[in-house]
Scaffold this active site. Structure first.
Site, short mmCIF file in Angstrom:
data_model
loop_
_atom_site.label_atom_id
_atom_site.label_comp_id
_atom_site.label_asym_id
_atom_site.label_seq_id
_atom_site.Cartn_x
_atom_site.Cartn_y
_atom_site.Cartn_z
N GLU A 135 21.55 12.46 60.17
CA GLU A 135 21.54 13.45 59.51
C GLU A 135 22.94 14.24 59.48
O GLU A 135 23.62 14.82 58.44
CB GLU A 135 20.49 14.64 59.74
CG GLU A 135 20.53 15.90 59.08
CD GLU A 135 20.16 15.68 57.57
OE1 GLU A 135 20.41 16.85 56.92
OE2 GLU A 135 19.74 14.61 57.21
N HIS A 143 18.61 -0.43 46.12
CA HIS A 143 17.98 0.27 44.86
C HIS A 143 18.42 1.46 44.10
O HIS A 143 18.99 1.82 42.94
CB HIS A 143 16.55 0.03 45.03
CG HIS A 143 15.76 0.19 43.70
ND1 HIS A 143 15.89 -0.77 43.01
CD2 HIS A 143 14.53 1.03 43.51
CE1 HIS A 143 15.17 -0.37 41.74
NE2 HIS A 143 14.12 0.66 42.08
N HIS A 185 6.14 4.91 37.55
CA HIS A 185 7.44 4.55 37.72
C HIS A 185 7.79 3.01 37.42
O HIS A 185 8.59 2.68 36.82
CB HIS A 185 8.00 4.39 39.25
CG HIS A 185 9.17 4.09 39.73
ND1 HIS A 185 10.42 4.94 39.08
CD2 HIS A 185 9.70 3.32 40.70
CE1 HIS A 185 11.49 4.05 39.61
NE2 HIS A 185 11.17 3.36 40.48
N HIS A 209 25.80 12.29 57.70
CA HIS A 209 25.54 12.64 55.95
C HIS A 209 26.07 14.22 55.71
O HIS A 209 26.67 14.10 54.57
CB HIS A 209 24.08 12.73 55.67
CG HIS A 209 23.77 13.30 54.21
ND1 HIS A 209 24.24 12.01 53.21
CD2 HIS A 209 22.93 13.93 53.79
CE1 HIS A 209 23.90 12.86 52.14
NE2 HIS A 209 22.99 13.81 52.54
N HIS A 218 17.91 17.53 44.86
CA HIS A 218 18.91 17.05 45.71
C HIS A 218 19.46 15.64 45.26
O HIS A 218 20.77 15.42 45.16
CB HIS A 218 18.62 17.06 47.31
CG HIS A 218 20.05 17.39 47.95
ND1 HIS A 218 21.01 17.91 47.91
CD2 HIS A 218 20.38 16.53 48.95
CE1 HIS A 218 21.99 17.52 48.54
NE2 HIS A 218 21.52 16.78 49.55
#
Length: 327
Positions: A72, A305, A244, A75, A134
């Site tokens: 975290e 992906h 999806h 990032h 986000h």
């Protein structure tokens, strides 16, 4: 450094931030630090005895998980560096008379909003609509950065006017279709619905009679202590996953058709290469999506992906720019 060179660096850096965000999310490390912008009130992950004692006093009941916390924080560090790069681009554009002004300003506002979304992701305990926003903000940022780069490097496409009249509307529709698929993908990930169906081609069991579209796509999911690992029931998650998949088929078909028409009608070798790249990226993205199901969401495949989606978006932004500019 010239603005185009700085933009190229920033686009690559933005892609790294997007992938790091995906890696953090898929590693269930989104709440590795329960506060923002620091970690347990510190600028780094607490590890010393006195730091851990302070954590217990300030955050009772919390246990520091170093691996998740560091994911975290890394990032956040690189996202902060990206913010500085965007600010530098904005300042340079303001100083140069010939440089665009409105688009850099929009990008600067977006990076500020992205920081706010990053904070809300933590403070609202991974609320899906915030997490998805986000993610979409990151994709929007990289797309706008590419658009700004293209604005600083004018294109000249042979026969551009004729191509634009025929294919520009189709390219714009395909861009919209892809954006919707990315949004659905973000909703799938933020609701932990990626493994709601583990069979191909559609879903196991009586999936058709268990669809819950209203509940599945309702952004208001009630008050919860945390949204980590999802709060929707199985039927709702399965519905998200099925949508999806279905929209992925529509998206792939549309992008293949655009690539075929572009390769067939374009007189530009650059656009022909873009069409071939589009086919390659769609095939890769479909293969990665299938692999996520068959292999039960391995981390490397899932992150790839996300990368595939970002590259598809960049390719379509370029194609649209080339066609609509009629250079």
């Amino acid at each position: 450094m010239q603005i185009p060179s700085l933009l190229k660096i920033t686009i690559i850096f933005t892609l790294c931030v997007i992938l790091m965000g995906a890696y953090t999310r898929l590693s269930d490390a989104g709440l590795g630090c329960p506060d923002w912008p620091g970690c347990y009130g510190m600028l780094k992950v607490p590890s010393q005895a006195h730091e851990l004692s302070q954590v217990q006093a300030t955050f009772p009941g919390h246990e520091v998980e170093p691996k998740k916390a560091w994911l975290e924080m890394i990032h956040r560090y690189i996202a902060g560096a990206l913010g500085l790069l965007v600010l530098l681009i904005f300042i340079l554009c303001l100083k140069k008379d010939e440089a665009p002004k409105k688009l850099p300003g929009l990008i600067a506002l977006l990076i500020v909003f992205q920081a706010a979304l990053g904070m809300w992701t933590v403070t609202m305990k991974l609320m899906p609509v915030v997490v998805m926003s986000h993610l979409i903000g990151g994709f929007s940022l990289i797309a706008l950065l590419l658009l700004l780069y293209l604005r600083t490097k004018p294109l000249r496409i042979p026969g551009g006017d004729a191509i634009a009249r025929k294919l520009a509307p189709l390219a714009l529709i395909c861009l919209g279709v892809l954006i919707l698929q990315i949004i659905i993908g973000g909703w799938t990930s933020s609701n932990y619905a990626a493994l709601a169906c583990t069979t191909l081609p559609i879903c196991e069991g009586d999936w058709y009679n268990n669809l819950k579209l209203a509940q599945a796509f309702n952004p208001f999911q009630g008050e919860h202590d945390t949204y980590e690992f999802g709060v929707l029931d199985y039927a709702s998650r399965m519905t998200i996953h099925v949508v999806h998949r279905f929209w992925a088929v529509v998206t792939a078909a549309m992008l293949f058709w655009l690539a075929f028409k572009l390769y067939q009608q374009s007189q530009s070798s650059l656009l022909k290469r873009s069409a071939l790249l589009l086919v390659l990226l769609v095939c890769l993205q479909v293969a990665l999506g299938i692999s996520n199901v068959v292999l039960h969401l391995p981390l490397g495949v899932a992150v790839s992906h996300n990368a595939g989606a970002a590259l598809l978006l960049l390719n379509l932004v370029f194609i649209n720019y080339a066609l609509w500019r009629k250079a």
